[in-house]
Design a protein around this motif. Structure first.
Motif, short mmCIF file in Angstrom:
data_model
loop_
_atom_site.label_atom_id
_atom_site.label_comp_id
_atom_site.label_asym_id
_atom_site.label_seq_id
_atom_site.Cartn_x
_atom_site.Cartn_y
_atom_site.Cartn_z
N THR A 61 0.85 -1.19 0.00
CA THR A 61 0.00 0.00 0.00
C THR A 61 0.88 1.25 0.00
O THR A 61 2.09 1.18 0.28
CB THR A 61 -0.90 0.05 1.25
OG1 THR A 61 -0.07 0.17 2.41
CG2 THR A 61 -1.77 -1.20 1.36
N VAL A 62 0.27 2.37 -0.27
CA VAL A 62 0.99 3.65 -0.25
C VAL A 62 1.55 3.89 1.15
O VAL A 62 2.69 4.36 1.30
CB VAL A 62 0.05 4.81 -0.69
CG1 VAL A 62 0.72 6.15 -0.49
CG2 VAL A 62 -0.38 4.62 -2.13
N ASP A 63 0.79 3.55 2.17
CA ASP A 63 1.25 3.73 3.56
C ASP A 63 2.46 2.86 3.87
O ASP A 63 3.39 3.29 4.56
CB ASP A 63 0.12 3.43 4.54
CG ASP A 63 -0.98 4.48 4.52
OD1 ASP A 63 -0.71 5.63 4.10
OD2 ASP A 63 -2.10 4.15 4.93
N GLU A 64 2.44 1.63 3.37
CA GLU A 64 3.59 0.74 3.59
C GLU A 64 4.85 1.33 2.96
O GLU A 64 5.91 1.37 3.60
CB GLU A 64 3.34 -0.64 2.98
CG GLU A 64 2.43 -1.54 3.77
CD GLU A 64 2.30 -2.89 3.11
OE1 GLU A 64 2.77 -3.88 3.70
OE2 GLU A 64 1.73 -2.96 2.00
N ILE A 65 4.73 1.76 1.72
CA ILE A 65 5.89 2.32 1.02
C ILE A 65 6.39 3.56 1.74
O ILE A 65 7.60 3.76 1.88
CB ILE A 65 5.54 2.63 -0.45
CG1 ILE A 65 5.20 1.34 -1.19
CG2 ILE A 65 6.69 3.35 -1.15
CD1 ILE A 65 4.58 1.52 -2.56
N PHE A 66 5.48 4.40 2.23
CA PHE A 66 5.86 5.58 2.99
C PHE A 66 6.67 5.19 4.23
O PHE A 66 7.72 5.77 4.52
CB PHE A 66 4.62 6.39 3.39
CG PHE A 66 4.94 7.63 4.17
CD1 PHE A 66 5.40 8.77 3.52
CD2 PHE A 66 4.79 7.65 5.54
CE1 PHE A 66 5.70 9.91 4.24
CE2 PHE A 66 5.09 8.80 6.27
CZ PHE A 66 5.55 9.94 5.61
N THR A 67 6.20 4.16 4.94
CA THR A 67 6.91 3.68 6.13
C THR A 67 8.29 3.17 5.76
O THR A 67 9.27 3.46 6.44
CB THR A 67 6.10 2.56 6.81
OG1 THR A 67 4.83 3.08 7.21
CG2 THR A 67 6.83 2.01 8.02
#
Length: 79
Positions: free
Chosen positions: A42-48
């Motif tokens: 997800t976008v959130d995973e990549i951000f993390t």
């Protein structure tokens, strides 16, 4: 193992449960005719992942921390 995989467990979870390497788990599933699921991050995973990388963590360290393959981490951080 196949029942667990079909129920939604990841290869990493199966490896931990059965005490085997993830690659061994995937090999057994493939031999049983089971196709692997590819979980798109997800976008959130990549951000993390980007935040952890900015803190100086390497791909393998991030992968162990978040339960993903280091090659997946590398692919998304370098693209």
């Amino acid at each position: 193992m196949i029942t667990d995989y079909d129920a939604g467990m990841s290869a990493y979870e199966l490896a931990k449960k059965y005490g085997h390497n993830r690659g061994t788990i995937m090999k057994h599933l493939a031999e049983a005719g089971i196709r692997s699921r590819v979980a798109v991050p997800t976008v959130d995973e990549i951000f993390t992942w980007k935040e952890l990388h900015a803190e100086g963590l390497g791909f393998k360290t991030i992968a162990r921390r978040v339960g993903r393959n280091h090659k997946t981490i590398r692919k998304y951080l370098l693209s």
